[in-house]
Each structure stands twice: as structure tokens, then as C-alpha cells.
Enzyme design. Sequence first.
Site, short mmCIF file in Angstrom:
data_model
loop_
_atom_site.label_atom_id
_atom_site.label_comp_id
_atom_site.label_asym_id
_atom_site.label_seq_id
_atom_site.Cartn_x
_atom_site.Cartn_y
_atom_site.Cartn_z
N GLU A 4 78.67 -6.06 -14.79
CA GLU A 4 77.86 -7.06 -14.64
C GLU A 4 78.28 -7.61 -13.02
O GLU A 4 77.32 -8.16 -12.46
CB GLU A 4 78.10 -8.13 -15.46
CG GLU A 4 77.49 -7.95 -16.76
CD GLU A 4 77.91 -8.85 -18.03
OE1 GLU A 4 79.43 -8.11 -18.52
OE2 GLU A 4 77.46 -9.73 -18.61
N ARG A 12 81.28 -14.90 -34.41
CA ARG A 12 79.56 -15.78 -34.76
C ARG A 12 78.92 -14.92 -35.82
O ARG A 12 79.28 -13.79 -36.08
CB ARG A 12 79.05 -15.69 -33.31
CG ARG A 12 79.68 -16.51 -32.28
CD ARG A 12 78.85 -16.29 -31.09
NE ARG A 12 79.78 -16.05 -29.78
CZ ARG A 12 79.49 -15.58 -28.67
NH1 ARG A 12 78.20 -15.16 -28.45
NH2 ARG A 12 80.26 -14.99 -27.70
N ASN A 53 83.18 -15.84 -11.93
CA ASN A 53 82.61 -16.17 -13.10
C ASN A 53 83.50 -17.03 -13.57
O ASN A 53 84.71 -16.87 -13.86
CB ASN A 53 82.62 -14.79 -13.93
CG ASN A 53 82.20 -14.84 -15.27
OD1 ASN A 53 81.97 -16.14 -15.68
ND2 ASN A 53 82.15 -13.97 -16.10
N ARG A 108 78.12 -16.14 -11.41
CA ARG A 108 77.57 -15.88 -12.85
C ARG A 108 77.26 -17.20 -13.30
O ARG A 108 78.01 -17.95 -13.52
CB ARG A 108 78.54 -15.06 -13.65
CG ARG A 108 77.83 -14.78 -14.96
CD ARG A 108 78.85 -14.55 -16.05
NE ARG A 108 78.15 -14.44 -17.33
CZ ARG A 108 78.78 -14.11 -18.28
NH1 ARG A 108 80.14 -14.39 -18.48
NH2 ARG A 108 78.02 -13.96 -19.59
N HIS A 131 73.11 -12.02 -21.78
CA HIS A 131 73.72 -10.73 -21.60
C HIS A 131 72.74 -9.80 -20.68
O HIS A 131 72.73 -8.61 -20.51
CB HIS A 131 73.78 -9.74 -22.70
CG HIS A 131 75.16 -10.21 -23.56
ND1 HIS A 131 75.22 -10.00 -25.03
CD2 HIS A 131 76.39 -10.71 -23.07
CE1 HIS A 131 76.36 -10.42 -25.40
NE2 HIS A 131 77.23 -10.84 -24.44
#
Length: 397
Positions: free
Chosen positions: A383, A241, A7, A91, A180
Site C-alpha cells: 500500500e 470482527r 499512516n 493514508r 482496503h
Amino acid sequence: MKVLVINCGSSSLKYQLINMENESCLAQGLIERIGTEGSGLTQKVEGREKYIVKQYMKDHKDAIKIVLDTLVDETNGVIKNVEEISSVGHRVVHGGEYYSSSVVIDEKVIQALEECSKLAPLHNPPNIIGINACKALMPNTPMVAVFDTAFHQTMPDHSYIYPLPYELYEDHKIRKYGFHGTSHKYVSQVAAEMMGKDIKDLKIISCHLGNGASICAIDGGKSIDTTMGFTPLAGLAMGTRAGDIDPAIVTYLMQELDLTPAQVSDLMNKKSGVLGVSGISSDFRDLKAAAEGNKRAQLSLDVFHYRIKKFISSYAGALGGVDCIIFTAGIGENSSDAREASCEGLEFLGVRIDKEKNNVAGKVAEISAEESIVKVFAIPTNEELMIARDTKELCQL
Ligand code: ADP
């Protein structure tokens, strides 16, 4: 049958080497500050002390070389030679409309990823650099790209089309993509297993609550809606955010405060969310500690929980019912307070939390009360395992 999962961020790289015979993690590590002074690698292997390599790495190729050297290191490694790695799973954040599932990487795929870079300028370029660096060092090892967006490609058009001029979708690909996806897919599969049901028969609402946070409505194993949108800025209030706001605020800020597009983007992505409201921190542990006696810290948490509750309710409507709700990622896995507050008031949907069962962190648990019609679970996401599974399947190991 060992799969290396990579990743790549702009200056960081996370990796895991997974033994697919029993899906165990042989080693996991993190490299930070690629390209700057002070770069280094930290590797963890179960039952051993952390292994740290302090070494300057000028680019991602240097970084991947050090990962491979560390994995085969005589004392601190876990394999004898690089040939033991049968394939690599990468990823990749954005697969646009090209990919609705993972794919074996070839030149055509890299070209498509480059085209998607416009949609994810912060994420896709380092992902591609990581792939190319790996290819240079392991030219004969098959590689697979696993996309954050792929799981959401099943959304119907009324869910992903924004009410904007349709040409913006046709000409500029402006639509909801969602992110996600790998996490939502993984936890929904675990929940179905826990319920002893076929996922095709379930309506699931998955809440991935980490620094970035999103909720996904999953019908029969397929994503039908999600809170993140064209970018990962939409939806829930997050650590830094803003999530959903009136879009007119953007032009208002540009006019009134004379802000450039880059400045507004910075404000919305890095200075908003619970950090912006509280003025204290983006970390939920800090906010919890500060909340008693600090109105704005409490308000930031209230805003966060209220939005989760609102989206759960609206997704129950979109799905036409809900069989289970899942909480995952840093906050979802660890914070009983966040789970309880997000479900408070949802009794009308048949949701009841058992306070005692909810007192768990970091492990798979059913947290709903006996009488709850809707099952509620805390499920740690994984993940990397999901990426390794897809990689194994596509490379037919
Ligand atoms: P990401 O992968 O998006 O960077 P994570 O899924 O690792 O994020 O989640 C990180 C967040 O999880 C941190 O901001 C922190 O607020 C939150 N977190 C971790 N542990 C706890 C805890 N025990 N209670 C509340 N929040 C926690």
C-alpha cells in the site's frame, strides 16, 4: 525524488521513505504509544541493525518531528536534510463520496476529511492530526491524501445501496463504501502484469486477508463490489470482527443482555471473528497450531474459509466469470493452508490449486495448476508504494 508515506493511527504512526527513481524503500519505521509513557520509534533500513529511539512523544507533531530527525540523523539516517523529501503521501481511511481518487491536500480537502470523520470516527481524526502535524513542520512540501475508500467509488448503485429507506442514504450517507482499496488496486495491477494482459480485459477477485479482511470484485480494473460496507465490520469473518450477521442480533443483544450501543460495537469489533468462535486467539498461526484436537479452533478456521469461498463464488456470478483470484495480506500472502481451504470446492468455476506451487510465503507466485482455467496468485501487497506512486503523479515530480 523521495516521497515520505505516513499512516497515522490514534496512538501509532507508520512511515516509509521511498526513492521514486527506482521505487526502493530507503527507510521504514513505526512509532507506538504516542501520548503515553513508553513511546518510541523503531526504524529499519536494509542492511543495517534496527534503530530504536525511546523518547516520550506527547502528540503526533512530536512523533513526526522525531521521524524527520531520525531520517536526517548523521549516523542512522538516510538523507542529509528534510528538503530532500519532495512530497508526503498520507493514508486516509475515509473519503466518503467526495473522492474517487487521490488528491493534493488543501484547506478544502481537510474540511471534507473532517466531514467524513463522522463515518470513520476511529480512523479519520488521527489521519487529519497527522496531516496537520506534517504541514506545521514542512509547510512548503506538497502533500497528497490517498483514500482506502476511493477505489470502490466505481461500484454501481445496485451494489452500494442497502435495502433500507432511501432517505437514510440521502440524509445520512448510509451506503456501502468499502475499504482496503489501495491494496486491492495494487495487487490487481500486479496480477494483470503477471498475466501479460491489459487489466481492462480482466475479471479479478482480490482477497485481502489480514487482521481486517475483505474481498473485492474487479471488472476491467474497476471495483464493482466489495465485502466491507458502511464500516470495515461487514463481510468476512475476521480476526476479531464478526463480518456479516443477521442485523436483528444487534437489537436482540441490546434487549436480552441489556447492552449499550458501545458495548455491542465492542463485542462485534473486538470479541468476535475467529477469536470469538475459537476462544483462543485472533492470530491464524495460533489457531493452526491449536486446531488439531481443539474443535472450536478448527471451527473458527472453517467459518473463515467457508465465507471466503462463498464470496468468491458470488463475485464470480456478479462479474459474470473470473479470470484470476488473488490472495494477499498477512494470511493471504503467508498461509498456504488458508489459500487451499478457501479454493476447495471451487473446481466447478475452473479453479485448481497446485499444492507444490502453493507452498510459498511472502512472495509473488502463481499457485494455480497448469489445467486451472482461473489463474490463482499469492501477491504481497504494498500500500505504501501505491500511496507514493499517486503522490508522485499528483505532485508531478
Ligand atoms: P493488518 O495489516 O490488517 O493488521 P496483516 O495483513 O499484517 O494485518 O495480517 C496479520 C495477520 O496475518 C495475523 O493476524 C496473522 O494471523 C496472519 N499471519 C501472518 N503470518 C502468517 C502465517 N505464516 N500463517 C498464517 N497466518 C499468518
